[in-house]
Design an enzyme around this catalytic site. Structure first.
Site, mmCIF file in Angstrom:
data_model
loop_
_atom_site.group_PDB
_atom_site.id
_atom_site.type_symbol
_atom_site.label_atom_id
_atom_site.label_comp_id
_atom_site.label_asym_id
_atom_site.label_seq_id
_atom_site.Cartn_x
_atom_site.Cartn_y
_atom_site.Cartn_z
ATOM 1 N N GLU A 8 36.851 15.159 -47.082
ATOM 2 C CA GLU A 8 37.972 15.829 -47.681
ATOM 3 C C GLU A 8 39.134 14.946 -48.140
ATOM 4 O O GLU A 8 39.765 15.100 -48.953
ATOM 5 C CB GLU A 8 38.652 16.927 -46.466
ATOM 6 N N ASP A 95 34.620 18.725 -42.725
ATOM 7 C CA ASP A 95 34.763 19.056 -40.912
ATOM 8 C C ASP A 95 33.860 19.837 -40.530
ATOM 9 O O ASP A 95 33.363 20.736 -41.144
ATOM 10 C CB ASP A 95 36.114 19.327 -40.899
ATOM 11 N N ASP A 97 34.565 22.508 -38.603
ATOM 12 C CA ASP A 97 34.613 23.897 -38.256
ATOM 13 C C ASP A 97 34.334 24.670 -39.473
ATOM 14 O O ASP A 97 33.723 24.331 -40.467
ATOM 15 C CB ASP A 97 36.140 24.012 -38.053
ATOM 16 N N GLU A 99 36.324 25.878 -41.893
ATOM 17 C CA GLU A 99 36.970 25.822 -43.125
ATOM 18 C C GLU A 99 36.073 24.484 -43.557
ATOM 19 O O GLU A 99 35.909 24.631 -44.692
ATOM 20 C CB GLU A 99 38.552 25.455 -42.997
ATOM 21 N N TYR A 320 38.235 15.587 -33.271
ATOM 22 C CA TYR A 320 38.752 16.557 -34.274
ATOM 23 C C TYR A 320 39.708 17.357 -33.543
ATOM 24 O O TYR A 320 39.595 17.967 -32.486
ATOM 25 C CB TYR A 320 37.379 17.606 -34.638
ATOM 26 N N ARG A 322 41.193 20.527 -34.475
ATOM 27 C CA ARG A 322 40.755 21.840 -34.516
ATOM 28 C C ARG A 322 39.848 22.376 -33.627
ATOM 29 O O ARG A 322 38.839 22.512 -34.127
ATOM 30 C CB ARG A 322 40.921 22.521 -36.110
ATOM 31 N N HIS A 367 31.977 22.267 -29.993
ATOM 32 C CA HIS A 367 33.077 21.221 -30.395
ATOM 33 C C HIS A 367 33.306 20.606 -28.842
ATOM 34 O O HIS A 367 33.207 21.391 -27.794
ATOM 35 C CB HIS A 367 34.432 21.905 -30.909
#
Length: 907
Positions: A8, A95, A97, A99, A320, A322, A367
C-alpha cells in the site's frame, strides 16, 4: 524479468525491499486504487443518465457497484501496469485484514495480470516474517472481499440516502452514517443525562490521625451506627436521597455541630481487616485498547495514535496495528519472557506462559495482538525512536512484556476507629510483591512513581489502640453529573456495544469533530446543537439506525458473510428494499418530517427554543413584542446554555448591548456584546453614518462580566502603535488576532513579520523594546516565495536527506521538500504534525502530479481511513460539480458484478 510485489505505501515498500532478493521489485499502490465515485465528475459518461449513478450502486441490478479510478490514482495505476509488463509473477502483499484483501482484489481487477498471481500476508515486517510469508502464499479470499464490499455498499446507501434528507430538513452539508450517527447519539444521550442531572449536597468529617509518628487519614462513615450519606446514595434525577435508603444526611450545620461534639475526645481502634488481593496483568494491546490507553497516558487522539502505529508497523517496529485479537504467538511469548528475565529477573516471570484468548465474536484470531516486531524485542532505548514514536512504542513494549510477568500481590487494610458514637474508616494498601506493576501500570507512564502512589501506608495498629487526632475538619460535597465521553471512553463504549470495528473508530471520531457534531475540549467530547437536532430527527423517524443493538447485529451479519455463514445479496435486499428497508422508510418518513420542528432543539430548563439556521444555532422566543431571535455564539455549547445566558442574549437583542460607560476622550458609549465568535467591546452605536464602529475581541480567558471600562478603553486602542523599528523605520504594532495577541513589524510592500505575545507579556502593556526582542527571534515570514524561517522543522527526507519543513503561506501552513509543496488540512494541528504525516502529504501531492521534488517523496501510510460517510457527504454535495472530465475506460466498472470492498475501512 522479475517478480512484482505490490503493497500500500512507499514506507512499507522501502522496508520490505530490504528483505527480498534483488529480482523482486516492490511498488506501492498508495492505498486504494478504485472506489465508488466520490463526485459527479467521476461518473462515467456512459451511465451519467442513470438514476442510480449518483448513488454509485445499481440497487435494481443486485446492488452492482460502480467502481472508478480517482483522478489522483490514474498515474499510479499506469505505473503499476507498466511495472507488471516487465514481471513474470505478481505478488499482492497488502495488509492481512479485510481492507487489505479488498485492495488486492481491486488491483487484480484493474491490472488484469497474465502472469501467475499470489497473495502474500504477514503481520509484521521483519526478515523472518517476510521470508516465511513468501513460502506460504495463498489466493485472494473472495468471501472476505464480499463482506468488505457489502459493508462499503451499506455505508454508501445510508450516507447518500440520509444525508440529503438532513439537508432538506435541518441544514445543508450535514451527514449521517451507519456508525457515525450511533456515536453522535451516545454523546447526545450523555449530554441529556447531564442536563437532566440534579445536584445533591452533603457534608462529612475528615480526620488526620497519628500513631507512632505516622499520620493517616480517616473518614466519617457512621453516626450512632447509621451510615452517613455519600454521593452514591443520591438520585441524580432529583438531587435527593434515593427512596428507601436508610442513611444519615448531614448538612453543614449538623456536620460542624458533630465536629464540636467529638473534638478533643479519645479515639479508639475498634476493628482491623486485612484482605489479600492478587492482580493479573492486562492482555497485550488490540486496536481499541491501544487507542484508549494512548489517550489516557499520552493524551493522543485516536487518529493520531493510529497514524503513529501505522508508521511504526511499516518501519518494522511493531506488528500489524489493526487487530481485534489479544493472541500472542509462541515466538512472541518467548521474546517477552526473555525480556522479563533479562531486565527484571526470574522472580518477576509468570510461572507458566500466559496465553490470552479474545472474547469478541468478530475477532480474527489468525492475527496477533499489537506487540514489538521480531523474535526478540528491542527495548525502547534500542530503537533509536524519538518523540511520540518512542512513547507509543514504549507503551506497546511495556504492555507486551508485562503480559508475561508474575501477578502483583497486595494487601488491602481497613481500620475502623470510634470517637464517641462517630465511626471513621481508614484504608491502606501494601504492595507485597509488585509483579507486572514493576513494568506497567495502566493509566501511568511512570511505573515506579505509580507504585509509590498506589501504596497507602498505615502504621502498625491493633484493636484498642488510641491514635491521636491531629486535625479534624468538616467538608462539604456536591454530587457530579455523569462524565462526558473522552475519545478513550467513547472507543470503549463502541467496542463493548459491538458497534462498528475498532480499526475505524479513529476516523469516526475524527469525522464527528470535523463535521461539527462535537468539539474536543480538554480531552472531552462536547456535542453541539447540530448534534442534538440530527440525533432527535433520527431517533424519531429512523430509530433502528441509531440503535446500538441494531448496528451491532449488522456487524455480526457482516462477519457471518466473511465466514460464509450468511449471504450478502439477501441481506442487502432486506436492509434496503424490504418492507422495513431504508428506501421504504425514507419515502414514508420524508413527508412526515416538518423542517421547522426538525431544526428546533428543545432543552430542559430553557424557556426559549434553540433553532439550527443557515449560519448556526440561534435562540427563538415569544415575547410581548412578537417573535424574538438572537444568535448563539459558536463557542457556546448546549452544556453551557443556561437560563442566565439565554436571558442575556435575548436582552442584548431587545434592549441593546450592555453599556460599560463613556470613553474618557470621545465621550462615546462603550458596550460589551456577544457575537457569533464570542464576546467583544464596541465603541459607539451602529448608525447610518457609523455602520462599522470600532470593535475589539476580548482576550482568551477573559469573561465579559469581568471587563472594566478601563480594560475596554485599552482594548479599543488596538492595534497599538508601539513605535518605529530602529533599522527599517517601519511601524511596530501590538494587536489581537484569531490565534491570540501578537506584535507585527509592518514594512509595507516588503512584508509583515509577526510574533506571538505569550504570558507574562500583555498585548495592552507590551513595550517597543520588548516587541523588538520578540521580533529578533527566528520566525517564518509570510509568503511561499520569500526566504522564510520554518514554522516547524520536521527532519530530513529518508532518501534524499534534504530537510522537510512547515512554512506559513498565503493560504495557511504548508509542508515543503525541495520544490514540492503541499498544504496542510484546515483542521490539522501544527503541534501534532509529524515527519511521517509530511511524507504522506508530499507523496499524495506528487502522485497527483503536483510539482517537482528533488527526490521521490514517499508516502508512509495507507491512505488514511476516512469515515463511512465523509466521502458520501462530499460526493452528494458535489452532484452539481462543474467539472466534466471522466475516464472513458471507467465504463467497464459496470461489469464489476462481483465487485469488491471499499476504498475505506468502513464500519
Amino acid at each position: 524479468m522479475s517478480t512484482l510485489v505490490i503493497v500500500e505505501s512507499p514506507t512499507k515498500a522501502r522496508t520490505i525491499r530490504n528483505f527480498l532478493p534483488s529480482t523482486y521489485r516492490v511498488e506501492a499502490s498508495m492505498g486504494h486504487v478504485r472506489d465508488l465515485p466520490s463526485s459527479a465528475d467521476e461518473i462515467p459518461e456512459a451511465v451519467k443518465g442513470e438514476k442510480w449513478a449518483q448513488l454509485g450502486v445499481n440497487v435494481e441490478a443486485d446492488f452492482e457497484p460502480l467502481y472508478v479510478v480517482p483522478k489522483d490514482k490514474k498515474k499510479i495505476v499506469k505505473e503499476l501496469k507498466d511495472a507488471l509488463k516487465e514481471a513474470t509473477e505478481l505478488i499482492l502483499a497488502t495488509d492481512e485484514d479485510r481492507e487489505g484483501e479488498s485492495i488486492s482484489w481491486h488491483l487484480l481487477q484493474l491490472l488484469k495480470p497474465k502472469v501467475p498471481i499470489k497473495r502474500m500476508v504477514f503481520h509484521e515486517i521483519t526478515r523472518e516474517a517476510i521470508r516465511d510469508a513468501l513460502n506460504h502464499c495463498r489466493q485472494i479470499d473472495d468471501r472476505v472481499v464480499r463482506a468488505q464490499e457489502t459493508r462499503r455498499i451499506l455505508d454508501r446507501l445510508v450516507g447518500y440516502k440520509l444525508s440529503p434528507l438532513l439537508w432538506k430538513k435541518i441544514a445543508f452539508g450535514l451527514s449521517a452514517g451507519r456508525v457515525q450517527s450511533v456515536a453522535v447519539r451516545l454523546l447526545v444521550r450523555r449530554e441529556r443525562e447531564r442536563r437532566a442531572f440534579r445536584q445533591g449536597s452533603y457534608w462529612d468529617l475528615k480526620a488526620l490521625l497519628e500513631k507512632d509518628k505516622i499520620s493517616f487519614d480517616a473518614k466519617l462513615v457512621t453516626v450512632a451506627n447509621v451510615k452517613v450519606a455519600n454521593g452514591s446514595d443520591f438520585d441524580e434525577n432529583t438531587g435527593q436521597i434515593i427512596a428507601g435508603r436508610r442513611v444519615l444526611l448531614l448538612n453543614e450545620e449538623e456536620a460542624r455541630a458533630l465536629l464540636e461534639r467529638i473534638q478533643n475526645k479519645p479515639w479508639t481502634v475498634t476493628n482491623i481487616e486485612e484482605r489479600p488481593v492478587t492482580r493479573k496483568p492486562s492482555p497485550p494491546f488490540t486496536t481499541s485498547t491501544l487507542q484508549q490507553e494512548a489517550n489516557r497516558k499520552l493524551r493522543l487522539g485516536a487518529r493520531e495514535t493510529m497514524r503513529i502505529a501505522q508508521s511504526l508497523y511499516e518501519r518494522g517496529f511493531i506488528t500489524y496495528m489493526r487487530t481485534d485479537s489479544v493472541h500472542l504467538s509462541e515466538q512472541a511469548i518467548a521474546a517477552a519472557r526473555s525480556c522479563v528475565q533479562e531486565l527484571y529477573g526470574n522472580e518477576y516471570l509468570s510461572p507458566q506462559p500466559r496465553k490470552y484468548t479474545t472474547k469478541s465474536k468478530g475477532a480474527q484470531e489468525a492475527h496477533e495482538a499489537i506487540r514489538p516486531a521480531g523474535s526478540t524485542f528491542r527495548t525502547p532505548q534500542q530503537t533509536g525512536l524519538e518523540g511520540v514514536d518512542f512513547r507509543l512504542y514504549d507503551l506497546i513494549w511495556k504492555r507486551t512484556v508485562a503480559s508475561q510477568m508474575a501477578d502483583s500481590r497486595q494487601t488491602h487494610i481497613t481500620v475502623m476507629t470510634l470517637v464517641e458514637d462517630a465511626g471513621f474508616r481508614s484504608s491502606g494498601k501494601r504492595i507485597d510483591f509488585p509483579g507486572f506493576l514493576r513494568a506497567y501500570v495502566e493509566g501511568s507512564d511512570d511505573p515506579d512513581a505509580a507504585l509509590e502512589d498506589q501504596e497507602v501506608i498505615l502504621p502498625t495498629l491493633k484493636v484498642g489502640d488510641k491514635p491521636n487526632c491531629k486535625d479534624l475538619e468538616a467538608i462539604g460535597h456536591e454530587t457530579q453529573p455523569p462524565a462526558r465521553y473522552t475519545e478513550a471512553s467513547l472507543v470503549k463504549t463502541l467496542e463493548s456495544e459491538g458497534v462498528g470495528r475498532p480499526s475505524t473508530y479513529a476516523s469516526i471520531i475524527g469525522t464527528i469533530v470535523d463535521r461539527g457534531y462535537a468539539k474536543l475540549v480538554a480531552n472531552a467530547l462536547f456535542p453541539t446543537f447540530t448534534a442534538f437536532a440530527v440525533t432527535t430527527l433520527l431517533e424519531n423517524h429512523f430509530p433502528d439506525l441509531v440503535d446500538t443493538s441494531f448496528t451491532s447485529r449488522m456487524e455480526q451479519t457482516l462477519d457471518e458473510i466473511a465466514t460464509g455463514e450468511a449471504k450478502w445479496l439477501p441481506y442487502l435486499q432486506k436492509f434496503y428494499t424490504g418492507e422495513t428497508g431504508l428506501a421504504t422508510q425514507i419515502e414514508a418518513q420524508e413527508t412526515q418530517i416538518d423542517p421547522k420542528v426538525a431544526r428546533t432543539v428543545e432543552l430542559e430548563n430553557i424557556f426559549a427554543k434553540v433553532c439550527i439556521g443557515k449560519y448556526g444555532a440561534y435562540l427563538e422566543a415569544e415575547t410581548e413584542e412578537g417573535l424574538l431571535k438572537a444568535s448563539i455564539p459558536q463557542d457556546l455549547m448546549p452544556a453551557d446554555l443556561d437560563p442566565e445566558k439565554v436571558e442575556f442574549l435575548l436582552k442584548q437583542k431587545t434592549e441593546g448591548p450592555e453599556k460599560l460607560g463613556l470613553h474618557p476622550e470621545t465621550g462615546e458609549p462603550i458596550f460589551v456584546l456577544v457575537g457569533n465568535y464570542g464576546p467583544y467591546v464596541q465603541l459607539g452605536e451602529v448608525t447610518d453614518t457609523n455602520k462599522k464602529p470600532k470593535r475589539s475581541s476580548l482576550p482568551k480567558g477573559v469573561d465579559k462580566d469581568s471587563v472594566t471600562l478601563e480594560m475596554a478603553v485599552s482594548l479599543l486602542t488596538l492595534p497599538r502603535l508601539l513605535g518605529n523599528h530602529p533599522e527599517t523605520g517601519a511601524k511596530v504594532q501590538a494587536n489581537l488576532g484569531m490565534y491570540g495577541p501578537y506584535v507585527v513589524h509592518d514594512q509595507g510592500k516588503v512584508g509583515k513579520d509577526y510574533r506571538s505575545i505569550k504570558p507574562p507579556d500583555d498585548v495592552l502593556t507590551i513595550t517597543l523594546d520588548r516587541a523588538l526582542e520578540l521580533l529578533a527571534q527566528p520566525k517564518a515570514a509570510r509568503g511561499r516565495n520569500k526566504s522564510a524561517t520554518p514554522l516547524k522543522e520536521l527532519g530530513t527526507h529518508p532518501e534524499s536527506g534534504e530537510p522537510i519543513n512547515v512554512y506559513d503561506g498565503r493560504y495557511g501552513p504548508y509542508v515543503k521538500h525541495g520544490e514540492l509543496n503541499a498544504s496542510l488540512a484546515k483542521d490539522e494541528s501544527l503541534e501534532n504534525f509529524t515527519l511521517q504525516k509530511a511524507l504522506d502529504l508530499l507523496a499524495a501531492k506528487e502522485a497527483a502530479g503536483g510539482g517537482k521534488s528533488s527526490s521521490k517523496s514517499k508516502k508512509s501510510t495507507k491512505t488514511a481511513a476516512k469515515s463511512e460517510t465523509a466521502t458520501e457527504k462530499t460526493a452528494a454535495k458535489k452532484t452539481t460539480a462543474k467539472k466534466s472530465e471522466t475516464a472513458a475506460k471507467k465504463t467497464t466498472a459496470k461489469k464489476a458484478t462481483t465487485a469488491a470492498a471499499s476504498k475505506k475501512k468502513t464500519t
